[in-house]
Every structure is written in C-alpha cells, then in structure tokens.
Design an enzyme around this catalytic site. Structure first.
Site, PDB file in Angstrom:
ATOM      1  N   GLU A 263       0.832  -1.205   0.000  1.00 29.68           N
ATOM      2  CA  GLU A 263       0.000   0.000   0.000  1.00 29.68           C
ATOM      3  C   GLU A 263       0.870   1.261   0.000  1.00 29.68           C
ATOM      4  O   GLU A 263       0.897   2.013   0.970  1.00 29.68           O
ATOM      5  CB  GLU A 263      -0.887   0.016   1.257  1.00 29.68           C
ATOM      6  CG  GLU A 263      -1.777  -1.191   1.408  1.00 29.68           C
ATOM      7  CD  GLU A 263      -2.328  -1.335   2.834  1.00 29.68           C
ATOM      8  OE1 GLU A 263      -1.860  -0.618   3.743  1.00 29.68           O
ATOM      9  OE2 GLU A 263      -3.211  -2.169   3.023  1.00 29.68           O
ATOM     10  N   PRO A 264       1.615   1.511  -1.079  1.00 27.35           N
ATOM     11  CA  PRO A 264       2.496   2.690  -1.088  1.00 27.35           C
ATOM     12  C   PRO A 264       1.713   3.991  -1.272  1.00 27.35           C
ATOM     13  O   PRO A 264       0.851   4.080  -2.151  1.00 27.35           O
ATOM     14  CB  PRO A 264       3.399   2.432  -2.301  1.00 27.35           C
ATOM     15  CG  PRO A 264       2.580   1.576  -3.212  1.00 27.35           C
ATOM     16  CD  PRO A 264       1.691   0.744  -2.341  1.00 27.35           C
ATOM     17  N   GLY A 265       1.979   4.970  -0.434  1.00 28.77           N
ATOM     18  CA  GLY A 265       1.366   6.291  -0.581  1.00 28.77           C
ATOM     19  C   GLY A 265       2.417   7.292  -1.009  1.00 28.77           C
ATOM     20  O   GLY A 265       2.546   7.681  -2.174  1.00 28.77           O
ATOM     21  N   TYR A 306       5.269  17.737  11.550  1.00 27.97           N
ATOM     22  CA  TYR A 306       6.226  16.637  11.712  1.00 27.97           C
ATOM     23  C   TYR A 306       7.678  17.109  11.785  1.00 27.97           C
ATOM     24  O   TYR A 306       8.576  16.284  11.877  1.00 27.97           O
ATOM     25  CB  TYR A 306       6.168  15.699  10.489  1.00 27.97           C
ATOM     26  CG  TYR A 306       4.837  15.113  10.126  1.00 27.97           C
ATOM     27  CD1 TYR A 306       4.138  14.303  11.017  1.00 27.97           C
ATOM     28  CD2 TYR A 306       4.303  15.322   8.860  1.00 27.97           C
ATOM     29  CE1 TYR A 306       2.930  13.728  10.652  1.00 27.97           C
ATOM     30  CE2 TYR A 306       3.099  14.740   8.490  1.00 27.97           C
ATOM     31  CZ  TYR A 306       2.415  13.947   9.384  1.00 27.97           C
ATOM     32  OH  TYR A 306       1.234  13.375   9.002  1.00 27.97           O
ATOM     33  N   CYS A 332      -1.520  33.478  11.429  1.00 27.12           N
ATOM     34  CA  CYS A 332      -1.315  34.103  12.734  1.00 27.12           C
ATOM     35  C   CYS A 332      -1.025  33.062  13.805  1.00 27.12           C
ATOM     36  O   CYS A 332      -1.811  32.833  14.715  1.00 27.12           O
ATOM     37  CB  CYS A 332      -2.509  34.967  13.109  1.00 27.12           C
ATOM     38  SG  CYS A 332      -2.508  36.486  12.169  1.00 27.12           S
ATOM     39  N   GLU A 333       0.064  32.372  13.612  1.00 25.59           N
ATOM     40  CA  GLU A 333       0.658  31.443  14.561  1.00 25.59           C
ATOM     41  C   GLU A 333       2.056  31.226  14.036  1.00 25.59           C
ATOM     42  O   GLU A 333       2.289  31.458  12.849  1.00 25.59           O
ATOM     43  CB  GLU A 333      -0.078  30.088  14.553  1.00 25.59           C
ATOM     44  CG  GLU A 333      -1.039  29.934  15.708  1.00 25.59           C
ATOM     45  CD  GLU A 333      -1.539  28.518  15.875  1.00 25.59           C
ATOM     46  OE1 GLU A 333      -0.713  27.597  16.004  1.00 25.59           O
ATOM     47  OE2 GLU A 333      -2.757  28.355  15.880  1.00 25.59           O
ATOM     48  N   TYR A 360       0.605  14.176   1.100  1.00 26.84           N
ATOM     49  CA  TYR A 360       0.224  14.820   2.360  1.00 26.84           C
ATOM     50  C   TYR A 360       0.477  16.332   2.338  1.00 26.84           C
ATOM     51  O   TYR A 360       0.806  16.936   3.343  1.00 26.84           O
ATOM     52  CB  TYR A 360       0.938  14.151   3.551  1.00 26.84           C
ATOM     53  CG  TYR A 360       0.817  12.639   3.528  1.00 26.84           C
ATOM     54  CD1 TYR A 360      -0.406  12.033   3.773  1.00 26.84           C
ATOM     55  CD2 TYR A 360       1.906  11.827   3.198  1.00 26.84           C
ATOM     56  CE1 TYR A 360      -0.542  10.647   3.703  1.00 26.84           C
ATOM     57  CE2 TYR A 360       1.779  10.437   3.132  1.00 26.84           C
ATOM     58  CZ  TYR A 360       0.557   9.858   3.387  1.00 26.84           C
ATOM     59  OH  TYR A 360       0.424   8.496   3.321  1.00 26.84           O
TER      60      TYR A 360
HETATM   61  C1  LIG Z   1      -1.047   5.919   5.329  1.00 27.42           C
HETATM   62  C2  LIG Z   1      -1.131   4.469   5.024  1.00 27.42           C
HETATM   63  C3  LIG Z   1      -0.348   3.907   4.025  1.00 27.42           C
HETATM   64  C4  LIG Z   1       0.654   4.706   3.216  1.00 27.42           C
HETATM   65  O1  LIG Z   1       1.751   5.115   3.936  1.00 27.42           O
HETATM   66  P1  LIG Z   1       2.961   5.833   3.160  1.00 27.42           P
HETATM   67  O2  LIG Z   1       3.965   6.111   4.217  1.00 27.42           O
HETATM   68  O3  LIG Z   1       2.424   7.066   2.550  1.00 27.42           O
HETATM   69  O4  LIG Z   1       3.457   4.854   2.150  1.00 27.42           O
HETATM   70  C5  LIG Z   1      -0.513   2.567   3.753  1.00 27.42           C
HETATM   71  N1  LIG Z   1      -1.399   1.810   4.436  1.00 27.42           N
HETATM   72  C6  LIG Z   1      -2.160   2.322   5.421  1.00 27.42           C
HETATM   73  C7  LIG Z   1      -3.111   1.433   6.112  1.00 27.42           C
HETATM   74  C8  LIG Z   1      -2.055   3.661   5.742  1.00 27.42           C
HETATM   75  O5  LIG Z   1      -2.806   4.168   6.722  1.00 27.42           O
END
Ligand SMILES: *Cc1c(COP(=O)(O)O)cnc(C)c1O
Length: 402
Positions: A263-265, A306, A332-333, A360
């Site tokens: 599940e790459p984001g 972060y 304004c922070e 993100y």
């Molecule tokens: C956020 C998330 C991801 C992706 O994470 P990355 O660091 O962006 O690759 C994959 N699986 C789940 C369940 C997530 O919540």
C-alpha cells in the site's frame, strides 16, 4: 533529482494560475509505479496506492490507468475512488477507529475490507458470518518509521489488533466461521531499513499459519523517498529479493503460498509534487532574514506538524548568490517552513518552489485564517491542466447557515 519539471514550466503555471499552487508531474508518478512493478515482476504482487496521500480525482484516474489498485482510509475515499471509475475489486478499505456502519457501507460497495479491532470483527461476524471474505489488520509491536506520529505498528499505537490478542481473534473466527482472506500490517511511514520492514513480514508469515483460509499477506506501505540532499530511499530491489526469499522459505516449510499486497502512498506521489508560492515580504531582523510567502501551514502542514524538511528553491533568481533565509507563512501562529535555509538571493515577488509536495500536502490543507485552499495543476504529456480551482469566498460560506 531526476526527471523533474523545468523551472520555466513551473513559472509559467504560476503566472497562469496564480500562487500558491500545487503542481503534479504525472510522468513521475508513472515511473515510481513502474519502479515497483519491475522489481516485483516475478512475484504475485498487487500495489494498492494509499490514496490518502493525494486524492484529486484526476490523479486517481491517472494511477488507475497505470493498473494500480487503491487503499482507502475512509468510506469517503472509497466513494471518491468509485467516482473516479475504479472497480470495487481494485479497492481496499483499511479502517481504524470507525463506526461499524462504515464497514457495512464498504461491504455494500463490494470492496476489500481490513478490520482493525476485535469489536468490529465481532460485529462483522454476527452480521456476515463467512459470506464475505475479510482481512484483519494486526499490530506487530515493532517500532518503525520516520517519527512517532507516523509510526503505526509499535506497542502503544492505536492501529490494528495487537498480536498478543491473537487467541481472541481465533475464537471469533471459529465462533462466526469467518473467512479471513488477508492478514495486514502497516508499521509506519518512511521505513528506510529493509530489515525492519522484513520484521513485520515475518510476524505475518508466522501468524498466517494459524489461519488456514488466508491467501494474501498485505504488507502495508511506508516506503521512504528522499526529501533532503543525501537522504536515503527504501531499497526496493533489496526488499523484493528478501521478500522472495522469505516467501519461498515459507512455502518450503509450510507448503503454503501467498499473494502479496503493498500500500504505497508517499512513494507513489511525494516526488511528483511541486508547491509554488510567491514571496510577499522580506524582513531583516537580528536573528534572521524572514522571507514571508503567500501561504502557510494551512496549505503545507508537514514542516510544522512533523518537523519535515522540504527542499526550497528560488525559481525567479536561481543563479544568484545563496543567502540564509527563514521562510515563513502568513498564518497568525508561528508558521515556519524553513529556518536559516540557504537559498539563492530572494526579492519580494520572487517565486519559491517546495519539492516533494505531492504526498500529504494539499491533502492536509485547511482554510485556517479563512485563507483559500490552493489550486492544483497536473502536468500530463508535457501539458499543464487545472485539476482543482482555487477556493473563492463562496467556498468559505458554502455550508454556513446564515
Ligand atoms: C497511510 C497508510 C499507508 C501509506 O503510507 P505511506 O507512508 O504514505 O506509504 C498505507 N497503508 C495504510 C493502512 C495507511 O494508513
């Protein structure tokens, strides 16, 4: 940094659509996706893009056309993915802390579901028995990831069913004759160490022996990409090799074969993104020279939330001598993008670009200070196209009952 969009193109887009503006290079998304599929071409692997990183419909459609599947973090992401034309079979809903009604909705949509609590697993069993295959998100109690906010598999993390509760999971499976198809872990974001990633894999391979119906191990996302000069990237080649070895060994020892999901984001969309802002005010003080820009943490929260690094370049004056600036927003922070950063000499009106703004970035943007959310532009086949208009005052008023 390879195959990046040119300064001329970015400047042209900023002039045409105004600033602040998020710009995405679809070619970079394609090459990231293919770098994954190439390394795993001999294994039974599916990549579910974790779309919470960037959910613009045009981006979802582009990634769908590449052949990827989609991992969703809310029922609304499931609905957006369906809206983008993605078939239910290519959608996975990995939930946490959600009302059971969302799981019921996801079941109705016909998407894959990973459940992350005993209570929702029990409700699922009562309602669906073994009529609908389901996955379980486990918490392997491993500390991994770039920082504590993005570590999700450790012993104090809210995510997943802790593995010490595995006997209770098995009781529920027996009681309701559950068809557990998938075991899932996602230990965190920005995991550069393949060895650490493999720890989660081994936990899953061990636990899968307790579940005869499991045919897929979902290893989550969390691949790291470089943000800063000299930063590392998860070695996907090495990861593929280690995964091949681990699954081959498991097959020898247990006779069982598994499909693999990832599940790459961030890996898919971080580097495709450019966030372009204009410098509004220069302010010299004893401590530092501030470069104030027409944006803030309302548009890109990662540095304040972060402590993340985003590389910043001056698009308007790139060749000039570098000086130290603290790049700050207009909220304004305290709203610092970078402190005492070396950037080519900045003048008021110059355009600055933040790199790695695809993941993100826009997705975590808000209207804090009643500022408009930025426009989004996608570059495809060398051509820019507007894929989200900048907010207007009507957007701020839209849901208010006046
Ligand atoms: C956020 C998330 C991801 C992706 O994470 P990355 O660091 O962006 O690759 C994959 N699986 C789940 C369940 C997530 O919540």
């Amino acid at each position: 940094m390879s195959n990046s969009l040119s300064s001329e193109l970015l400047t042209g887009i900023a002039h045409k659509y105004g600033t602040p503006v998020y710009i995405y290079d679809t070619e970079k998304i394609s090459s990231q996706y293919h770098s994954l599929t190439n390394e795993f071409s001999d294994q039974s692997v599916r990549f579910f893009y974790a779309c919470k990183a960037l959910t613009n419909i045009s981006i979802l459609k582009h990634i769908h056309a590449l052949g990827a599947s989609f991992d969703c973090s809310s029922i609304n992401e499931v609905k957006l993915a369906r809206y983008a034309g993605i078939p239910a079979e290519k959608i996975l809903y990995t939930s946490n802390s959600i009302a059971f009604s969302e799981i019921e909705e996801a079941q109705k949509e016909g998407v894959h579901i990973n459940i992350d609590s005993l209570s929702n697993l029990e409700k699922f069993g009562k309602k669906f028995g073994n009529s609908y295959p389901v996955g379980i998100r486990l918490r392997p109690n491993i500390m991994a990831g770039g920082n504590i906010n993005i570590s999700t598999g450790h012993a104090k993390s809210k995510f997943g069913i802790p593995i010490e509760k595995i006997d209770e999971v098995i009781d529920l499976v027996e009681q309701y004759n559950l068809n557990i198809a998938v075991l899932h872990v996602h230990t965190g974001s920005e995991i550069s160490d393949v060895g650490l990633y493999m720890k989660g894999v081994h936990v899953l391979l061990d636990l899968a022996q307790k579940f005869p119906t499991v045919h897929t191990l979902d290893l989550g996302g969390g691949f790291k990409v470089p943000y800063e000069e000299g930063d590392t990237r998860t070695d996907i080649h090495l990861l593929a090799e280690e995964i091949r070895n681990a699954f081959d060994l498991a097959k020898q020892n247990t006779g069982r074969e598994y499909k693999i999901w990832f599940e790459p984001g961030k890996y898919m969309v971080s580097e495709c993104g450019y966030f372009v802002v204009s410098v509004t005010v220069l302010k010299e003080t004893a401590a530092t020279t501030f470069a104030g820009v027409d944006s803030g943490f309302n548009h890109l929260i990662r540095p304040m939330f972060y402590g993340s690094y985003h590389h910043i370049e001056n698009l308007s004056n790139p060749g000039d001598e570098k000086k130290k600036y603290s790049v700050v927003g207009n909220i304004c922070e305290t709203d610092t993008f970078a402190w005492e950063r070396e950037i080519a000499e900045i003048r008021e009106g110059d355009l600055l670009v933040f790199r790695n703004a695809g993941a993100y970035g826009m997705e975590m943007a808000s209207n804090f200070n009643s500022r408009f959310k930025p426009a989004e532009v996608m570059v495809k086949d060398g051509k820019p196209q507007l894929i989200r208009k900048r907010d207007t005052l009507e957007d701020l008023l839209k849901n208010q009952v006046i």
